[in-house]
Design an enzyme around this catalytic site. Structure first.
Site, PDB file in Angstrom:
ATOM      1  N   GLU A 253       7.104  14.911 -22.807  1.00 36.49           N
ATOM      2  CA  GLU A 253       8.300  14.105 -23.023  1.00 36.49           C
ATOM      3  C   GLU A 253       7.820  12.742 -23.519  1.00 36.49           C
ATOM      4  O   GLU A 253       7.617  11.801 -22.759  1.00 36.49           O
ATOM      5  CB  GLU A 253       9.129  14.044 -21.735  1.00 36.49           C
TER       6      GLU A 253
ATOM      7  N   GLU B 192      17.430  10.734 -18.071  1.00 30.87           N
ATOM      8  CA  GLU B 192      17.173  12.000 -18.786  1.00 30.87           C
ATOM      9  C   GLU B 192      17.962  11.956 -20.085  1.00 30.87           C
ATOM     10  O   GLU B 192      19.178  12.094 -20.073  1.00 30.87           O
ATOM     11  CB  GLU B 192      17.647  13.147 -17.895  1.00 30.87           C
TER      12      GLU B 192
HETATM   13 ZN   LIG Z   1      11.130  15.624 -17.593  1.00 31.98          ZN
END
Ligand SMILES: [Zn+2]
Length: 311
Positions: free
Chosen positions: A21, A169
């Protein structure tokens, strides 16, 4: 003064808890070069690259998802081994374990391949966390608050080491990708959170909405599989990207190799096969629809119910 109302002095911003990420990892490097961007009155703000080996490998993790390693059950299990288990113990030593963490607040930056918007994850129900979420919901119309507070009292998230914590997120974005809009959004959300902390400390929060909308997790649904255990259907194009929208029994969720549609009603009928546990009396919402990181467990999406919290 109750714990949740205390002034915040030290904040830790975490990236790379999941090594692929890249948004958080990139932002940590940006803030290392330009630390003035994180300066706030009365706050010490540090950053942490959580899983450097996974970042180098551009993988979510090496042996085990680091963000599932911080419950007492995992930390106290001497039989567990591997890169992330060792790392979790090292981080507990470095940051302090639950109840002793040197940081008042941990913000952990994540991304999703699903259309999560600016999803803020609530792991605790108290005045601080509710006010922070309500403030952010007012600041941005792409904020979606999800709650894990009910499901996991002794949370396995890294950020849960601190009494005050949240996961940011942002999605959709591909794994390993540096995507301008996603990076910009994550950066804005981080600054807005720091603004909130500054105002919280100054007790300068007068315009907080009186209600907070929260999506509460109820479970995860598995992909259909064939007799060899291979995934035998895709997420339907009709729900791809439709995270946090209400779905009725006719909603098509999967398209099989035989080009047959599987609707929510079918999943309810064969609930064990799909490990569907959402309560029948609650309107169904989905999130993490077709999340690439969940393919290792063959999870297709999460189920949620919606509720309103009075502040
Ligand atoms: Zn993550």
């Amino acid at each position: 003064m109750s714990d949740s109302l205390k002034v915040i002095k030290k904040v830790l911003i975490v990236g790379g808890t999941h090594g692929n990420e890249s948004t958080g990892v990139y932002l940590l490097r940006k803030w290392q070069q330009r630390p003035e961007l994180l300066e706030r009155d009365g706050l010490q703000i540090d950053t942490l690259l959580a899983n450097p080996k996974a970042v180098t490998a551009n993988q979510r993790y090496i042996d085990k998802d680091l963000n599932r390693c911080f419950s007492s059950a995992v930390l106290n299990d001497k039989s567990l081994q591997g890169e992330e288990i060792n790392l979790a113990h090292k981080l507990v030593k470095q940051l302090g374990g639950k109840g002793q963490c040197q940081y008042d607040l941990i913000i952990d930056l994540h991304t999703s391949t699903a259309s999560m918007g600016a999803n803020l994850v609530l792991t605790r129900h108290d005045k601080f966390h509710h006010t922070m979420m309500a403030y952010m919901s007012k600041q941005r119309d792409d904020v979606v608050v999800t709650s894990e507070a009910e499901m996991i009292p002794d949370h396995h998230f890294l950020c849960a080491l601190a009494d005050k914590n949240l996961i940011v997120e942002i999605g959709p974005v591909a794994q390993g990708l540096l995507h301008h809009e996603t990076i910009e959004k994550t950066e804005q959300v981080t600054y807005q959170l720091l603004d909130f902390v500054e105002r919280w400390n100054q007790q300068n929060l007068t315009d907080i909405p009186s209600k907070l909308t929260v999506y509460e997790y109820t479970g995860k649904v598995c992909f259909p599989t064939d007799e060899n255990g291979n995934i035998s259907a895709t997420i339907s194009k009709t729900i791809q990207g439709k995270d946090f929208q209400s779905l009725d029994d006719e909603a098509i969720v999967f398209n099989t190799m035989e080009d047959k549609d599987i609707v929510i009603g079918d999943i309810k009928k064969y609930r064990e096969k799909f490990s569907y546990v959402h309560p029948d009396n609650e309107t169904l919402f989905l999130s993490f629809i077709n999340e690439a990181a969940y393919y290792d467990n063959q999870f297709a999406f999460c189920t949620l119910k919606k509720k309103t919290i009075d502040l």
